[in-house]
Design an enzyme around this catalytic site. Structure first.
Site, PDB file in Angstrom:
ATOM      1  N   GLU A 229       9.206  -4.244  10.673  1.00 26.40           N
ATOM      2  CA  GLU A 229       9.605  -2.950  10.105  1.00 26.40           C
ATOM      3  C   GLU A 229      10.182  -2.003  11.151  1.00 26.40           C
ATOM      4  O   GLU A 229       9.571  -1.775  12.212  1.00 26.40           O
ATOM      5  CB  GLU A 229       8.381  -2.290   9.418  1.00 26.40           C
ATOM      6  CG  GLU A 229       8.719  -0.918   8.830  1.00 26.40           C
ATOM      7  CD  GLU A 229       7.753  -0.400   7.779  1.00 26.40           C
ATOM      8  OE1 GLU A 229       6.777  -1.106   7.455  1.00 26.40           O
ATOM      9  OE2 GLU A 229       7.977   0.720   7.291  1.00 26.40           O
TER      10      GLU A 229
ATOM     11  N   ASP B  46      -0.978  -6.180  -0.104  1.00 27.37           N
ATOM     12  CA  ASP B  46      -1.379  -5.534   1.150  1.00 27.37           C
ATOM     13  C   ASP B  46      -2.883  -5.367   1.224  1.00 27.37           C
ATOM     14  O   ASP B  46      -3.530  -5.006   0.234  1.00 27.37           O
ATOM     15  CB  ASP B  46      -0.772  -4.120   1.213  1.00 27.37           C
ATOM     16  CG  ASP B  46       0.431  -4.048   2.123  1.00 27.37           C
ATOM     17  OD1 ASP B  46       0.547  -4.887   3.039  1.00 27.37           O
ATOM     18  OD2 ASP B  46       1.263  -3.153   1.911  1.00 27.37           O
TER      19      ASP B  46
ATOM     20  N   LYS C 219      -1.320  -9.363   3.008  1.00 26.44           N
ATOM     21  CA  LYS C 219      -0.544  -8.893   4.163  1.00 26.44           C
ATOM     22  C   LYS C 219      -1.400  -7.946   4.994  1.00 26.44           C
ATOM     23  O   LYS C 219      -2.106  -7.105   4.432  1.00 26.44           O
ATOM     24  CB  LYS C 219       0.752  -8.195   3.715  1.00 26.44           C
ATOM     25  CG  LYS C 219       1.550  -7.631   4.902  1.00 26.44           C
ATOM     26  CD  LYS C 219       3.001  -7.298   4.541  1.00 26.44           C
ATOM     27  CE  LYS C 219       3.205  -5.993   3.852  1.00 26.44           C
ATOM     28  NZ  LYS C 219       2.732  -4.795   4.593  1.00 26.44           N
TER      29      LYS C 219
ATOM     30  N   GLU D 189      -1.339  -5.404   8.527  1.00 30.01           N
ATOM     31  CA  GLU D 189      -0.536  -4.723   9.561  1.00 30.01           C
ATOM     32  C   GLU D 189      -1.153  -4.934  10.936  1.00 30.01           C
ATOM     33  O   GLU D 189      -2.379  -4.876  11.090  1.00 30.01           O
ATOM     34  CB  GLU D 189      -0.498  -3.212   9.275  1.00 30.01           C
ATOM     35  CG  GLU D 189       0.421  -2.850   8.140  1.00 30.01           C
ATOM     36  CD  GLU D 189       0.584  -1.335   7.989  1.00 30.01           C
ATOM     37  OE1 GLU D 189       0.245  -0.577   8.917  1.00 30.01           O
ATOM     38  OE2 GLU D 189       1.062  -0.928   6.918  1.00 30.01           O
TER      39      GLU D 189
ATOM     40  N   ASP E 200       0.845  -1.209   0.000  1.00 27.34           N
ATOM     41  CA  ASP E 200       0.000   0.000   0.000  1.00 27.34           C
ATOM     42  C   ASP E 200       0.880   1.259   0.000  1.00 27.34           C
ATOM     43  O   ASP E 200       0.379   2.379  -0.080  1.00 27.34           O
ATOM     44  CB  ASP E 200      -1.012   0.000   1.155  1.00 27.34           C
ATOM     45  CG  ASP E 200      -0.366  -0.045   2.520  1.00 27.34           C
ATOM     46  OD1 ASP E 200       0.874  -0.193   2.609  1.00 27.34           O
ATOM     47  OD2 ASP E 200      -1.102   0.062   3.530  1.00 27.34           O
ATOM     48  N   SER E 201       2.209   1.073   0.030  1.00 22.72           N
ATOM     49  CA  SER E 201       3.128   2.192  -0.203  1.00 22.72           C
ATOM     50  C   SER E 201       2.857   2.823  -1.564  1.00 22.72           C
ATOM     51  O   SER E 201       3.329   3.920  -1.852  1.00 22.72           O
ATOM     52  CB  SER E 201       4.585   1.717  -0.121  1.00 22.72           C
ATOM     53  OG  SER E 201       4.781   0.554  -0.891  1.00 22.72           O
TER      54      SER E 201
HETATM   55  O1  KIV Z   1       3.529  -1.079   1.675  1.00 30.53           O
HETATM   56  C1  KIV Z   1       4.672  -1.539   1.614  1.00 30.53           C
HETATM   57  O2  KIV Z   1       5.405  -1.303   0.653  1.00 30.53           O
HETATM   58  C2  KIV Z   1       5.125  -2.381   2.717  1.00 30.53           C
HETATM   59  C3  KIV Z   1       6.549  -2.826   2.745  1.00 30.53           C
HETATM   60  C4  KIV Z   1       7.531  -1.760   2.631  1.00 30.53           C
HETATM   61  C5  KIV Z   1       6.835  -3.759   3.840  1.00 30.53           C
HETATM   62  O3  KIV Z   1       4.356  -2.712   3.549  1.00 30.53           O
END
Ligand code: KIV
Length: 268
Positions: free
Chosen positions: A182, A85, A115, A117, A46-47
């Site tokens: 992280e 994510d 994924k 969090e 989600d980055s």
């Molecule tokens: O959103 C993302 O890119 C991440 C990673 C950097 C672990 O969660």
């Protein structure tokens, strides 16, 4: 052609003490590049909220953003294991919604795993999603989706290391197949890695983890402002890009492009 990696291959790497390599991708071209290069796991992170969409943080990213980018990545991936994510608010409102959204990323988006969090507070959700046969990667330490409550991004676990260890153990117990760690001190990430049977994937977590993940834009030097200590830039794509575009502008203005090689003729 190498075969497609499965969850079994990823888990085996920890047993065999072979490092797991992970990078993010958000589109077809970058996903092809990573897959061709032989990366183990591609993460549609989600980055993308920041690096692709220009938001200030990940909290603006929606399920529809994730699905759109995941589908583009999926079209390119031949060998890498594909994780996506779950974005802000897509898994914490109700468990039913979390399962539905995780299912959509798998069935419609083509991810191999999702994924999530969080630590102990998301374990029931992790349990229910894995109970639906969807593999879940956990994410402890710094959780960027908590930015509004945290008020900034800081190294975690300098004085609450016990909590983070408990979070990681609880995620393993809940059925997560791996966990991202992280921005924590290296010693803490090492302790978590020793305590867990599942692989740890570090970002800003030092050397003694089972694998490493970076945002692809950061490691290629595509991000001109964001240069934290934990990132190593393996290239300088941004300045190379600016240089290439400047050359193009000059060539067009000074009639050096297109040349005869670049044009069609009636007879050729
Ligand atoms: O959103 C993302 O890119 C991440 C990673 C950097 C672990 O969660």
């Amino acid at each position: 052609m190498d075969k497609k990696l499965t969850i079994r291959d990823i888990l085996k790497k920890k047993e065999q003490r072979e490092k797991i390599t992970v990078l993010t991708a958000y589109d077809y071209t970058f996903a092809s590049l990573l897959d061709d290069a032989g990366i183990d796991i591609i993460l549609v992170g989600d980055s993308l909220g920041m690096v692709v969409l220009g938001h200030e943080s990940t909290v603006y990213v929606t399920m529809s953003d994730m699905l759109h980018h995941l589908k583009a990545v999926k079209r390119a991936v031949k060998k890498s294991y594909l994780v996506c994510d779950m974005p802000f608010l897509s898994y914490k409102v109700t468990i039913e919604e979390a399962i539905k959204n995780a299912g959509e990323l798998i069935q419609s988006g083509g991810a191999n795993a999702v994924k999530i969090e969080g630590g102990k507070e998301v374990c029931e959700i992790v349990k229910r999603i894995t109970g639906c046969e969807i593999p879940v990667m956990g994410h402890v330490g710094l959780n960027p989706q908590k930015i509004l409550k945290m008020g900034g991004y800081f190294v975690q676990g300098k004085d609450n290391s016990k909590n983070i260890i408990e979070d990681a153990l609880a995620l393993e117990e809940a059925g997560a197949f791996s966990v991202v760690v992280e921005c924590v001190p290296e010693e803490l990430a090492e302790e978590i890695t020793e305590k867990l049977k599942i692989p740890t994937i570090g970002i800003g977590a030092g050397r003694y983890v089972d694998g490493q993940v970076l945002v692809v834009n950061d490691m290629l030097g595509l991000n001109k402002e964001f240069k934290p200590k934990f990132v190593k830039a393996y290239s300088d794509f941004y300045s190379r890009g600016v240089k290439a575009v400047k050359s193009y502008i000059q060539d067009v203005k000074e009639h050096r492009f297109p040349l005869d090689d670049n044009v069609y003729h009636k007879k050729s």
